[in-house]
Design an enzyme around this catalytic site. Structure first.
Site, PDB file in Angstrom:
ATOM      1  N   ASP A 100       0.724  -1.168  -0.167  1.00  0.00           N
ATOM      2  CA  ASP A 100      -0.165   0.174  -0.038  1.00  0.00           C
ATOM      3  C   ASP A 100       0.866   1.240  -0.013  1.00  0.00           C
ATOM      4  O   ASP A 100       1.703   1.140   0.657  1.00  0.00           O
ATOM      5  CB  ASP A 100      -0.917  -0.086   1.419  1.00  0.00           C
ATOM      6  CG  ASP A 100      -2.190   0.493   1.099  1.00  0.00           C
ATOM      7  OD1 ASP A 100      -1.930   1.633   0.347  1.00  0.00           O
ATOM      8  OD2 ASP A 100      -3.241   0.040   1.774  1.00  0.00           O
ATOM      9  N   ASP A 202      -3.066   4.766  -2.332  1.00  0.00           N
ATOM     10  CA  ASP A 202      -4.093   5.480  -1.482  1.00  0.00           C
ATOM     11  C   ASP A 202      -4.503   6.718  -2.253  1.00  0.00           C
ATOM     12  O   ASP A 202      -3.540   7.403  -2.595  1.00  0.00           O
ATOM     13  CB  ASP A 202      -3.428   5.451  -0.109  1.00  0.00           C
ATOM     14  CG  ASP A 202      -4.329   5.960   0.871  1.00  0.00           C
ATOM     15  OD1 ASP A 202      -5.120   5.249   1.337  1.00  0.00           O
ATOM     16  OD2 ASP A 202      -4.108   7.151   1.557  1.00  0.00           O
ATOM     17  N   GLU A 263      -6.674   3.520  -5.579  1.00  0.00           N
ATOM     18  CA  GLU A 263      -8.157   3.977  -4.808  1.00  0.00           C
ATOM     19  C   GLU A 263      -8.522   5.349  -5.258  1.00  0.00           C
ATOM     20  O   GLU A 263      -8.025   6.263  -4.777  1.00  0.00           O
ATOM     21  CB  GLU A 263      -7.681   3.999  -3.247  1.00  0.00           C
ATOM     22  CG  GLU A 263      -9.073   4.066  -2.406  1.00  0.00           C
ATOM     23  CD  GLU A 263      -8.702   4.651  -0.981  1.00  0.00           C
ATOM     24  OE1 GLU A 263      -9.963   4.751  -0.261  1.00  0.00           O
ATOM     25  OE2 GLU A 263      -7.956   5.167  -0.985  1.00  0.00           O
ATOM     26  N   HIS A 323     -10.475  -2.023   4.801  1.00  0.00           N
ATOM     27  CA  HIS A 323     -10.577  -1.632   6.059  1.00  0.00           C
ATOM     28  C   HIS A 323     -11.151  -0.192   6.646  1.00  0.00           C
ATOM     29  O   HIS A 323     -10.910   0.224   7.514  1.00  0.00           O
ATOM     30  CB  HIS A 323      -9.089  -1.505   6.233  1.00  0.00           C
ATOM     31  CG  HIS A 323      -8.462  -0.509   5.434  1.00  0.00           C
ATOM     32  ND1 HIS A 323      -8.119  -0.600   4.048  1.00  0.00           N
ATOM     33  CD2 HIS A 323      -7.841   0.909   5.509  1.00  0.00           C
ATOM     34  CE1 HIS A 323      -7.766   0.413   3.365  1.00  0.00           C
ATOM     35  NE2 HIS A 323      -7.560   1.378   4.332  1.00  0.00           N
ATOM     36  N   ASP A 324     -11.999   0.290   5.788  1.00  0.00           N
ATOM     37  CA  ASP A 324     -12.755   1.570   5.711  1.00  0.00           C
ATOM     38  C   ASP A 324     -14.190   1.383   5.826  1.00  0.00           C
ATOM     39  O   ASP A 324     -14.822   2.400   6.125  1.00  0.00           O
ATOM     40  CB  ASP A 324     -12.435   2.465   4.508  1.00  0.00           C
ATOM     41  CG  ASP A 324     -10.922   3.159   4.553  1.00  0.00           C
ATOM     42  OD1 ASP A 324     -10.295   2.845   5.570  1.00  0.00           O
ATOM     43  OD2 ASP A 324     -10.442   3.071   3.387  1.00  0.00           O
TER      44      ASP A 324
HETATM   45  C1  GLC Z   1      -7.715   6.018   2.172  1.00  0.00           C
HETATM   46  C2  GLC Z   1      -7.539   4.969   3.123  1.00  0.00           C
HETATM   47  C3  GLC Z   1      -7.692   5.192   4.632  1.00  0.00           C
HETATM   48  C4  GLC Z   1      -6.929   6.306   5.188  1.00  0.00           C
HETATM   49  C5  GLC Z   1      -7.011   7.430   4.245  1.00  0.00           C
HETATM   50  C6  GLC Z   1      -6.060   8.447   4.320  1.00  0.00           C
HETATM   51  O1  GLC Z   1      -8.896   6.192   2.211  1.00  0.00           O
HETATM   52  O2  GLC Z   1      -7.999   3.720   2.670  1.00  0.00           O
HETATM   53  O3  GLC Z   1      -7.664   4.006   5.561  1.00  0.00           O
HETATM   54  O4  GLC Z   1      -7.788   6.839   6.465  1.00  0.00           O
HETATM   55  O5  GLC Z   1      -6.998   6.977   2.745  1.00  0.00           O
HETATM   56  O6  GLC Z   1      -4.755   7.956   3.982  1.00  0.00           O
END
Ligand code: GLC
Ligand code: CA
Length: 537
Positions: A100, A202, A263, A323-324
């Site tokens: 990641d 990310d 993402e 994880h979100d």
């Molecule tokens: C992404 C991650 C999340 C994190 C955010 C800031 O959305 O999946 O867990 O808090 O980015 O890095």
């Protein structure tokens, strides 16, 4: 001719949240040695790759998503030697490793930021987004943090503000600075040279902000929270992104068989698709499927749309959990019954695209409830009780019925779900009808019938609103998937003609299986059927 098999295309990706997977040294936090010990379990599940949520040094304001050094491993997870060993042991088992990369922002403890705030003349100053206060002394513009509150933090010493899309401890990087950009490209090479097989990027579409930093316009209508009251046209998804996407892909292409998935932040499927292609990313995430309501039509629509957007030129991907998000087991079920989860698994693993499985999904882990005083997630702390944050889906992996579910002999960083003494890997391994064995059986069926991995998909319209039905075609093999989203028995008439002879290759793994009766299939509540036919030529 059969096209070359690609691990990220035909395969399945398993996401691990390292803090919560397996603790090997009794400090209550999962680690790399714990993951290495679990590789046989992961291999046995039948997946092809592991995506590790961030393992770089981090003060854990956002649990690894605030990185203090991109080029090493946080000692709480292990050392670089452990990581090398993880890569070697994974590769030995033909498992790929995806890291990641969090490149929109760093931790405020990162050396670059520490330097950056020393003076405007510091060589690192311009690596972050510093601006003078507005004439009234307030923030430079109306941008907000997606985690709540203003997006600008005032620094008294410099008499300037810095921008942060997330926590104030996560300052955003200035991707317009050429030295910073070159440095981040080196980060890709560094991990690729170590043998990493790919990256999950990310919130990559937030890298660039409007150069003039114009105010975001207000949206019409009501918003749940101030951040959602604005059209985010200036703080995300700037056109400059595209060039970076291509630069990243060009680096990956210098290495064999590497993969990058982005993402997408705040954007929908159409935007996500624009970042995918031969010279762009291999894939981008879209949240519509994971956030679909429980009915065949809604899932069908999300799938059809995402599939059509990709066409023949690109390869979709699907996930139900990460994880979100609250876990799918918590969103779609009210009790400990797993029948709906078996149906979801069948859909996830048979639609056209790369499936992602989030650790614990294969045993039906439910979200934990966390008391206010124990909340860890910064977003939960801010919005409690309206939103309790993301701790719920990050609880320790439930390995067995021993203390702390076999995750750790010490107190875990987040509580173990109280159902662990029943719901755990060991129990499910020894029960043929378990969700875990369902995933394993289904993955083997998927591997055996290539149309389920690599075939084109055609959704079949059905008069029965409870059924989702589709075909997968690859060369002379066709498979048919029928999914019953209702709690009643449903029937489906097979599309039979002279050349089609259908064999049922999967109908569930417990007493409630689907069966053929004449030219039709009868599906129990939440039942599924996978059939395969070979066209006689
Ligand atoms: C992404 C991650 C999340 C994190 C955010 C800031 O959305 O999946 O867990 O808090 O980015 O890095
Ligand atoms: Ca540990």
């Amino acid at each position: 001719m059969e096209k070359k098999k690609l691990w990220w295309k035909d395969g399945i990706i398993y996401q691990i949240y390292p803090r919560s997977f397996q603790d090997s040294n009794a400090d209550g936090i999962g680690d790399l040695t714990g993951i290495i010990k679990s590789l046989d379990y992961i291999k046995d599940l039948g997946v092809d790759a592991i995506w590790l949520s961030p393992i770089y040094p981090s003060p854990d304001k956002d649990f690894g998503y605030d990185v203090a050094d991109y080029l090493t491993i946080d000692p709480k997870f292990g050392h670089l030697q452990d990581f090398d060993q993880l890569i070697a042991e994974a590769h030995k088992r033909d498992l790929h490793i995806i890291m990641d990369l969090v490149l929109n922002h760093t931790s405020d403890q990162h050396r670059w930021f520490v330097e950056s705030r020393k003076s405007v003349d510091n060589p690192y100053h311009d690596w972050y987004l510093w601006r003078d206060p507005a004439p009234n002394g307030g923030p430079p513009n109306n941008w907000l943090s997606s985690f709540g509150g203003p997006g600008w933090e005032y620094d008294r010493y410099l008499n300037k503000y810095y921008f942060h899309m997330f926590e104030k401890h996560q300052p955003d990087l200035n991707w317009r600075n050429p030295e910073l950009r070159a440095m981040l490209m080196k980060v890709f090479r560094y991990w690729l040279d170590k043998g990493v097989d790919g990256f999950r990027l990310d919130v990559f579409n937030a890298y660039f902000k409007d150069e003039q930093m114009r105010d975001n316009p207000r949206k019409k209508g009501l918003a749940r929270r101030p951040f959602e009251a604005y059209d985010h046209i200036y703080d995300i998804s700037q056109p400059e992104m595209m060039e970076v996407v291509k630069e990243i892909r060009a680096i990956l292409n210098e290495y064999p068989d590497r993969y990058v998935v982005g993402e997408t932040f705040l954007e929908g499927p159409v935007y996500a698709r624009t970042l995918v292609g031969e010279d762009k990313f291999h894939a981008a995430f879209d949240f519509s499927f994971a956030q679909s309501p429980w009915n065949a039509k809604a899932f069908g629509k999300a799938i059809q749309y995402w599939d059509a957007l990709h066409g023949d030129e690109a390869w979709p991907n699907y996930f139900l959990n990460n994880h979100d998000l609250p876990r799918s087991a918590t969103r779609y079920t009210q009790n400990e019954d797993d029948s709906r989860l078996k149906l979801l698994a069948t859909m996830l693993l048979t639609v056209r695209g790369t499936p992602f499985i989030y650790y614990g999904e294969e045993i039906g882990m439910r979200d934990i409830k966390v008391a206010r005083k124990n909340i860890q997630d910064p977003v939960g702390k801010r919005y409690w009780p309206f939103y309790k944050g993301r701790d719920g889906c990050r609880s320790p992996m439930q390995w067995d019925a021993n203390i702390n579910a076999g995750f750790s002999t010490a107190d875990p960083w987040l509580p173990v779900h109280p159902n662990y003494s029943v719901r755990n890997v060991a129990n499910q391994q020894s029960s043929p009808a378990s969700l875990l064995n369902f995933y394993k059986d289904l993955i083997q069926v998927r591997k055996k019938h290539r149309s389920l991995q690599a075939g084109k998909m055609v959704l079949i319209p059905s008069d029965n609103k409870h059924l989702l039905v589709y075909l997968r075609h690859l060369e002379e093999e066709t498979s048919l998937v029928v999914l019953n989203f209702s709690s009643d028995i449903q029937h489906f008439e097979l599309p039979i003609d002279e050349v089609n002879e259908w064999d049922m290759v999967f109908n569930g793994n417990d007493a409630m299986t689907s069966h053929m009766s004449g030219t039709g299939i009868s599906l129990p509540a939440y039942g599924m059927a996978i059939l395969v036919s070979r066209l006689a030529i």
